[in-house]
Design an enzyme around this catalytic site. Structure first.
Site, PDB file in Angstrom:
ATOM      1  N   CYS A 112       0.834  -1.205   0.000  1.00  0.00           N
ATOM      2  CA  CYS A 112       0.000   0.000   0.000  1.00  0.00           C
ATOM      3  C   CYS A 112       0.875   1.263   0.000  1.00  0.00           C
ATOM      4  O   CYS A 112       1.476   1.589  -1.015  1.00  0.00           O
ATOM      5  CB  CYS A 112      -0.963  -0.025   1.187  1.00  0.00           C
ATOM      6  SG  CYS A 112      -2.330   1.147   1.028  1.00  0.00           S
ATOM      7  N   HIS A 120      -3.724  -5.288   0.656  1.00  0.00           N
ATOM      8  CA  HIS A 120      -3.189  -5.756   1.934  1.00  0.00           C
ATOM      9  C   HIS A 120      -3.274  -7.279   2.018  1.00  0.00           C
ATOM     10  O   HIS A 120      -4.324  -7.830   2.365  1.00  0.00           O
ATOM     11  CB  HIS A 120      -3.954  -5.125   3.100  1.00  0.00           C
ATOM     12  CG  HIS A 120      -3.671  -3.668   3.284  1.00  0.00           C
ATOM     13  ND1 HIS A 120      -2.655  -3.207   4.093  1.00  0.00           N
ATOM     14  CD2 HIS A 120      -4.259  -2.574   2.745  1.00  0.00           C
ATOM     15  CE1 HIS A 120      -2.630  -1.881   4.044  1.00  0.00           C
ATOM     16  NE2 HIS A 120      -3.592  -1.471   3.241  1.00  0.00           N
ATOM     17  N   GLU A 163      -1.989  -9.136   4.230  1.00  0.00           N
ATOM     18  CA  GLU A 163      -1.997  -9.578   5.625  1.00  0.00           C
ATOM     19  C   GLU A 163      -3.403  -9.700   6.210  1.00  0.00           C
ATOM     20  O   GLU A 163      -3.597 -10.342   7.248  1.00  0.00           O
ATOM     21  CB  GLU A 163      -1.148  -8.628   6.483  1.00  0.00           C
ATOM     22  CG  GLU A 163      -1.723  -7.236   6.702  1.00  0.00           C
ATOM     23  CD  GLU A 163      -1.400  -6.237   5.598  1.00  0.00           C
ATOM     24  OE1 GLU A 163      -1.472  -5.028   5.849  1.00  0.00           O
ATOM     25  OE2 GLU A 163      -1.075  -6.673   4.468  1.00  0.00           O
ATOM     26  N   GLY A 208       0.008 -15.450  38.302  1.00  0.00           N
ATOM     27  CA  GLY A 208      -0.865 -16.585  37.978  1.00  0.00           C
ATOM     28  C   GLY A 208      -1.307 -16.559  36.533  1.00  0.00           C
ATOM     29  O   GLY A 208      -1.944 -17.492  36.060  1.00  0.00           O
ATOM     30  N   GLY A 209      -0.950 -15.490  35.801  1.00  0.00           N
ATOM     31  CA  GLY A 209      -1.335 -15.363  34.404  1.00  0.00           C
ATOM     32  C   GLY A 209      -0.351 -16.037  33.472  1.00  0.00           C
ATOM     33  O   GLY A 209       0.715 -16.523  33.886  1.00  0.00           O
ATOM     34  N   ASP A 243       1.568 -14.811  30.837  1.00  0.00           N
ATOM     35  CA  ASP A 243       2.841 -14.184  30.496  1.00  0.00           C
ATOM     36  C   ASP A 243       3.892 -14.354  31.592  1.00  0.00           C
ATOM     37  O   ASP A 243       5.024 -14.760  31.329  1.00  0.00           O
ATOM     38  CB  ASP A 243       2.638 -12.694  30.190  1.00  0.00           C
ATOM     39  CG  ASP A 243       1.697 -12.461  29.025  1.00  0.00           C
ATOM     40  OD1 ASP A 243       1.512 -13.396  28.227  1.00  0.00           O
ATOM     41  OD2 ASP A 243       1.137 -11.359  28.917  1.00  0.00           O
ATOM     42  N   SER A 244       3.521 -14.008  32.830  1.00  0.00           N
ATOM     43  CA  SER A 244       4.513 -14.088  33.905  1.00  0.00           C
ATOM     44  C   SER A 244       4.903 -15.539  34.173  1.00  0.00           C
ATOM     45  O   SER A 244       6.060 -15.825  34.500  1.00  0.00           O
ATOM     46  CB  SER A 244       3.989 -13.417  35.178  1.00  0.00           C
ATOM     47  OG  SER A 244       2.916 -14.128  35.749  1.00  0.00           O
TER      48      SER A 244
END
Length: 509
Positions: A79, A167, A169, A222-223, A225-226
């Protein structure tokens, strides 16, 4: 050597999506602002130019020197990127005569061109631009057209340089993944070797080299990512990782003990700290959402800092930062306007002189989960709904008290367990119960009641940036409502939130 595709960001809303599509091909890529073009080293196999809200004709339009890329590595302009190449080499880019936004179909495809191998005539593509390339430079060869856009795609003759005005994507471009595969695999020669297993091996080796025998302290929530970040660090440095799990008193029912137990079963060196009293004292009398968030964040830092100082000779702070956070901080348009303080409280205070280590800073959320599965982390943790750092503190509207927390924990437990029992939990991206600052009249038995109202919230999303309310079955909602009213003392009315984001946010505060 880590094979890399560089994506130069000109401010497009779709830039992250380009990266996601390349990553889905098991190829590592990085997004960089157009004004911070990285050095083209041997690791860089190709460059993609993103779209942009700018017009190339604007005085302030991004206009980097592409000379260091062209004829050095393959280049694909999407684009704005395509229009920039045409405009800067003698072509003519003008406002479109007709609307060029939405679905279109390619009525000419040069399938002999390497970029378009396997892309069929009539293929649907997604257009999103106000300008179009009216006149091409002489050395531009047209390789794709639609009925309205003659120069939908081009290659610069004698170069591995392409431009497309649609586009690939976006999902609406039905063969966009084929085009991107052609560019990064067939043209750039990437080996598609970037897998969760290869990421784990490379990251653990890097962490070992970077940290050595130093100690790392990390707060766990507790999530997803961590947890994944902690396991990677644990694989690298073992007991030199010291984890702290703080109970702010605003967790879900029984969550503190359950999460602490699950972490200990993973072999992590973890200490649980029940700081409920400190958080409730800090929140006393506060009703404004921002003041509550700041009080929770400030108290977390104080508790975490105190606990961290009990560990001798700590040099590093581990964090579960992921790639969208990194991209946002260096984006073309700068960090987005603050709607409300970020859910994840617990930043690094100035007086904690620690170096920061972020094992996940190159991963998107879905990639973090894939790495977690490869690490053998329990699905119960990896498939867990997002939960805000301030916890139930932003789901109790108004002042927070122990009584309100107890009511909300019970109602929340019934809703979440109900979703799991009905097989609906994994169909929902995030679910919450909100305790409203209003009471309503009800009848229980032969007696009049005047009790609390709660709202149920369930949304579907992929990244939290946008979300639609979940169309849960009426029978399920009826059962949950009945169970909450009958089992939770102090509640006599349940409502369901059918607002989408935007205009509403997912959390109420």
């Amino acid at each position: 050597m880590q094979e890399t595709i560089i994506i130069l960001d000109f401010g497009s809303q779709y830039t992250q999506l380009i990266a996601r599509r390349v990553r889905e091909l098991s190829i590592y890529c990085e997004i960089h602002p157009y004004y911070k073009m990285p050095e083209i080293t041997d690791e860089v196999k190709g460059v993609i130019l993103s779209g942009s809200p700018f017009s190339v004709r604007d005085n302030q339009a991004p206009n980097p020197d592409l000379g260091m890329i062209r004829n050095h590595v393959p280049l694909l302009g999407i684009c704005y990127g395509a229009q920039l190449m045409a405009h800067s080499t003698g072509g003519e880019v003008m406002p479109s005569n007709s609307r060029e936004y939405g679905r279109a179909n390619l009525d000419f495809v040069d399938s002999s061109n390497m970029l378009l191998k396997g892309v069929t005539n009539g293929s649907q593509v997604w257009m999103s631009h106000g300008d179009t390339i009216r006149k091409k430079p002489d050395n531009f060869k047209i390789i794709a057209s639609t009925s309205d856009v003659e120069i939908a795609g081009f290659q610069i003759e004698g170069e591995e340089t392409w431009g497309i005005q649609f586009h690939p994507e976006v999902y609406h471009s039905t063969e966009g993944s084929t085009l991107l595969h052609n560019f990064v695999v067939e043209v750039c020669g990437c080996s598609q070797s970037w897998t969760p297993a290869s990421f784990i091996e490379a990251t653990v080796n890097e962490l070992k080299a970077q940290i050595g025998n130093d100690k790392v302290v990390m707060g766990l929530s507790g999530g997803v990512d961590s947890t994944v970040a902690a396991i990677l660090l644990h694989k690298a440095i073992g007991p030199n990782l010291h984890c702290i799990f703080v109970n702010n008193g605003l967790l879900r029912k029984d969550e503190y003990n359950q999460v602490l137990e699950s972490y200990q079963n993973m072999g992590l060196n973890i200490k649980g700290v029940d700081a409920t009293d400190e958080f409730l004292n800090a929140l006393k009398g506060k009703t404004d959402p921002e003041l509550k968030r700041k009080a929770i964040g400030k108290t977390f830092i104080e508790v975490f800092d105190h606990q961290a100082h009990l560990i001798t000779d700590v040099s590093w702070l581990g964090q579960g930062t992921i790639y969208p956070d990194v991209i946002e901080s260096v984006s073309v348009n700068g960090p987005s306007a603050t709607i409300k303080s970020h859910h994840n409280v617990g930043g690094l205070p100035d007086f904690m002189k620690l170096k920061v280590i972020e094992p996940l800073k190159s991963l998107f959320k879905d990639e973090v989960r894939k790495v977690g599965f490869s690490l053998g982390i329990s699905e119960k943790i990896l498939n867990r709904h997002p939960f805000p750092g301030p916890g139930l503190g932003i789901r109790i509207l108004g002042e927070i008290t122990r009584e309100k927390i107890a009511i909300l924990q019970e109602a929340d437990s019934i809703f979440i367990e109900g979703l799991k029992s009905a097989g609906l939990y994994e169909q929902v991206w995030q679910a919450a119960v909100i305790l409203l600052p209003v009471k309503s009249v009800g009848v229980m038995g032969d007696e009049r009641t005047y009790d609390n109202v709660i709202a149920l919230r369930a949304v579907g999303s992929t990244d939290g940036m946008t979300a639609d309310w979940s169309h849960l079955p009426y029978q399920f909602l009826a059962k949950v409502s009945n169970d909450i009213i009958n089992k939770v003392k102090g509640v006599n009315r349940v409502v369901y939130d059918i607002s989408s984001k935007p205009p509403a946010t997912i959390e109420w505060e």
